[in-house]
Write an enzyme that holds these catalytic residues in place. Structure first.
Site, PDB file in Angstrom:
ATOM      1  N   ASP A  92      15.936  84.533 -66.605  1.00 32.22           N
ATOM      2  CA  ASP A  92      16.356  85.100 -67.705  1.00 32.22           C
ATOM      3  C   ASP A  92      15.870  84.152 -68.839  1.00 32.22           C
ATOM      4  O   ASP A  92      15.879  83.032 -68.531  1.00 32.22           O
ATOM      5  CB  ASP A  92      18.016  84.931 -67.903  1.00 32.22           C
ATOM      6  CG  ASP A  92      18.748  85.085 -69.196  1.00 32.22           C
ATOM      7  OD1 ASP A  92      18.088  85.338 -70.300  1.00 32.22           O
ATOM      8  OD2 ASP A  92      19.783  85.245 -69.191  1.00 32.22           O
ATOM      9  N   SER A  93      15.503  84.619 -69.917  1.00 31.54           N
ATOM     10  CA  SER A  93      14.486  84.025 -70.865  1.00 31.54           C
ATOM     11  C   SER A  93      15.462  82.889 -71.775  1.00 31.54           C
ATOM     12  O   SER A  93      14.743  82.052 -72.375  1.00 31.54           O
ATOM     13  CB  SER A  93      13.887  84.931 -71.938  1.00 31.54           C
ATOM     14  OG  SER A  93      14.847  85.363 -72.748  1.00 31.54           O
ATOM     15  N   GLY A  94      16.575  82.860 -71.783  1.00 34.80           N
ATOM     16  CA  GLY A  94      17.264  81.846 -72.617  1.00 34.80           C
ATOM     17  C   GLY A  94      17.819  82.651 -73.667  1.00 34.80           C
ATOM     18  O   GLY A  94      18.754  82.006 -74.392  1.00 34.80           O
ATOM     19  N   GLY A 221      22.904  92.453 -74.141  1.00 34.00           N
ATOM     20  CA  GLY A 221      23.956  92.538 -75.277  1.00 34.00           C
ATOM     21  C   GLY A 221      25.110  93.365 -74.672  1.00 34.00           C
ATOM     22  O   GLY A 221      25.974  93.440 -75.797  1.00 34.00           O
ATOM     23  N   ASP A 271      23.171  91.325 -62.309  1.00 37.00           N
ATOM     24  CA  ASP A 271      23.553  89.829 -62.087  1.00 37.00           C
ATOM     25  C   ASP A 271      24.801  89.674 -62.739  1.00 37.00           C
ATOM     26  O   ASP A 271      24.935  90.122 -63.921  1.00 37.00           O
ATOM     27  CB  ASP A 271      22.463  88.950 -62.624  1.00 37.00           C
ATOM     28  CG  ASP A 271      22.470  88.543 -64.152  1.00 37.00           C
ATOM     29  OD1 ASP A 271      23.193  87.564 -64.506  1.00 37.00           O
ATOM     30  OD2 ASP A 271      22.212  89.727 -65.082  1.00 37.00           O
ATOM     31  N   HIS A 340      32.324  84.144 -49.526  1.00 32.83           N
ATOM     32  CA  HIS A 340      32.970  85.457 -49.371  1.00 32.83           C
ATOM     33  C   HIS A 340      32.658  86.426 -50.400  1.00 32.83           C
ATOM     34  O   HIS A 340      32.293  87.847 -50.447  1.00 32.83           O
ATOM     35  CB  HIS A 340      34.540  85.338 -49.477  1.00 32.83           C
ATOM     36  CG  HIS A 340      35.204  86.742 -49.517  1.00 32.83           C
ATOM     37  ND1 HIS A 340      35.520  87.686 -48.627  1.00 32.83           N
ATOM     38  CD2 HIS A 340      35.656  87.434 -50.833  1.00 32.83           C
ATOM     39  CE1 HIS A 340      36.058  88.785 -49.201  1.00 32.83           C
ATOM     40  NE2 HIS A 340      36.282  88.308 -50.371  1.00 32.83           N
TER      41      HIS A 340
END
Length: 376
Positions: A92-94, A221, A271, A340
Site C-alpha cells: 500500500d502506498s501510504g 476509499g 486485504d 485460526h
C-alpha cells in the site's frame, strides 16, 4: 505481470483467475494477510506458509519507510529477503495512513507533509518519492499514491480529492519509468479509483483509471465507515467499468460477508486487518458464525476450536483452553486465534474459487452469508 481469467459465475460477476508474477502464481479470488511492518502479527513465516498458505501478503510503505527505513531494506536485498518471504508481496502506498493521520498531516498539490506517529518528526510523501520508496521496498505489486477521503465526505471535497488523485497517478506513472527496479524482478503499478460514495464521481474515476491501461486496478476509499450497502453500490459502479481482463483489488475489505458479496460483484483481491486485529480481541470467525472466545459459555467447552478448520490450531486446542489463555492474558491465545482467523479467511476465498469454477457460487454464497451472520 500476467492475469488469466479462467471462469465467471453464471449467476453473478464472480470470477476465478490466476495472476502470475516473478514470485509465482496468485489464484484469485485471494485474501492478502496484512504484514504492515514486515510481519503478519504473531505469526512465524513458517506458520504463514505451511498452515495459512497465502499466495501473497501485504506490506505498508508508510510504516516500512519509518521503520526499518529503506536503506536497511536495500542492504537486506529488499523486503522479500529481509523477512524471508519468497512469495508475492503487495505494498500500500501510504494513502490510507495519510487519511488516518488527519490530525498530523497537511495535503497540498505537491504531496503530503506529515508528522511521524513514532517520534513526531516531519516527513513529506509525494507521488515521486513514494514510487522510489516502493522500488526500494521491492514489492511485486505497488500502489499509486492517492488520497483516501473520509466518510462522510462533502461532494466538493470528494471531487477535488479525486482529481488530485488522478494527477498524482500521472506523476506516479511518469516517475516510475525513470526509476528501475532494484532487485532483478518486475514490479506492477496499480492505480486507485476514488470518489467517496458519489456514483457520478466513482464512475468518472473508474473511467479515468481504466484509461491509464495499468496491468491491474484498485478500488480505494471504501470500508472507512460507510454502510455495507453503500460499499456494495460503489463497488458495483466501478466493476462495471474497470476492464474485465485485469485484476480488481478492493482495498481494506473486510468481514467474511463483505468479501463474499464483493466477490459476487467482480472483485478479485482483498486485504484487511480484521482477521488479525479481531483475533487479538478474542473474536473467531467460522463458517457457522462468530465466536467471542472470552464469553463464559466456553469455559467448559472442550470441543475443538473449529473441526472444519484448515490449520493445526483448529483441532489441537479446545475452546475452553483458548478462553483460559485469554482470561490470563497469555500471548499464546492471541497467536492461536490469529492463525485460526487467517486460515478461515484463506479457506473462504479458496472455497469461493472452487464454487466459481464449479458454476454454483451464488447458491453457495447465499448459504454462507446466512450461516456466517450469527453470533455463536
Amino acid at each position: 505481470m500476467k492475469f488469466d481469467l479462467l471462469s465467471t459465475d453464471a449467476g453473478s460477476k464472480a470470477r476465478a483467475g490466476t495472476i502470475t508474477t516473478d514470485h509465482g502464481k496468485i489464484e484469485t479470488p485471494i485474501f492478502m494477510p496484512v504484514g504492515t511492518v514486515a510481519s503478519v502479527k504473531g505469526v512465524h513465516q513458517r506458520e504463514l506458509k505451511e498452515e495459512i498458505n497465502p499466495d501473497i501478503i501485504l506490506g505498508n510503505t508508510y510504516h516500512l519507510y519509518l521503520r526499518p527505513q529503506t536503506e536497511i531494506l536495500k542492504k537486506a536485498g529488499g523486503l522479500h529477503k529481509f523477512m524471508n518471504w519468497d512469495r508475492n508481496i503487495l505494498t500500500d502506498s501510504g494513502g490510507y495512513q495519510v487519511y488516518s493521520l488527519s490530525a498530523r498531516r497537511k495535503i497540498k498539490e505537491e504531496g503530503v507533509k506529515f508528522k511521524s506517529h513514532i517520534d513526531g518528526s516531519y516527513h513529506t510523501f509525494t507521488p515521486e518519492n513514494v514510487m522510489e520508496i516502493q522500488r526500494a521496498i521491492g514489492a511485486d505489486i505497488i500502489m499509486a499514491f492517492d488520497e483516501c477521503t473520509p466518510y462522510p465526505c462533502d461532494y466538493k471535497y470528494a471531487k477535488r480529492s479525486m482529481h488530485m488523485t488522478h494527477r498524482w497517478l500521472d506523476r506516479c506513472v511518469n516517475h516510475l519509468e525513470k526509476v528501475d527496479p532494484f532487485y532483478g524482478f518486475d514490479q506492477t503499478l496499480f492505480p486507485i479509483v476514488q470518489g467517496s460514495t458519489y456514483k457520478d464521481l466513482r464512475k468518472q474515476s473508474a473511467e479515468y483509471i481504466a484509461s491509464v491501461g495499468a496491468e491491474g486496478n484498485a478500488i480505494g476509499g471504501l470500508s472507512v465507515g460507510e454502510p455495507a450497502e453503500e460499499m456494495y453500490a460503489m463497488t458495483e459502479v466501478v466493476t462495471e467499468i474497470l476492464p474485465e481482463d485485469k485484476p480488481r483489488y478492493l482495498m481494506g475489505v473486510g468481514t467474511p460477508i463483505n468479501i463474499l458479496e464483493n466477490i459476487a460483484l467482480g472483485v478479485d483481491m482483498f486485504d484487511c486487518v480484521m482477521p488479525t486485529r479481531n483475533a487479538r480481541n478474542g473474536m473467531l470467525f467460522t463458517a457457522h458464525g462468530t465466536i467471542n472466545i472470552k464469553n463464559k459459555k466456553w469455559e467448559d467447552d472442550f470441543s475443538p476450536i473449529d473441526e472444519m478448520g484448515i490449520t493445526f490450531v483448529d483441532t489441537e486446542y479446545s475452546k475452553a483452553y483458548v478462553r483460559h489463555l485469554f482470561s490470563v492474558n497469555e500471548l499464546l491465545g492471541k497467536q492461536i486465534a490469529t492463525i485460526h482467523n487467517l486460515g478461515f479467511y484463506m479457506w473462504l476465498v479458496r472455497e469461493a474459487r472452487k464454487h466459481i469454477l464449479a458454476g454454483d457460487f451464488t447458491t453457495w454464497k447465499n448459504m454462507m452469508v446466512k450461516q456466517m451472520d450469527k453470533r455463536l
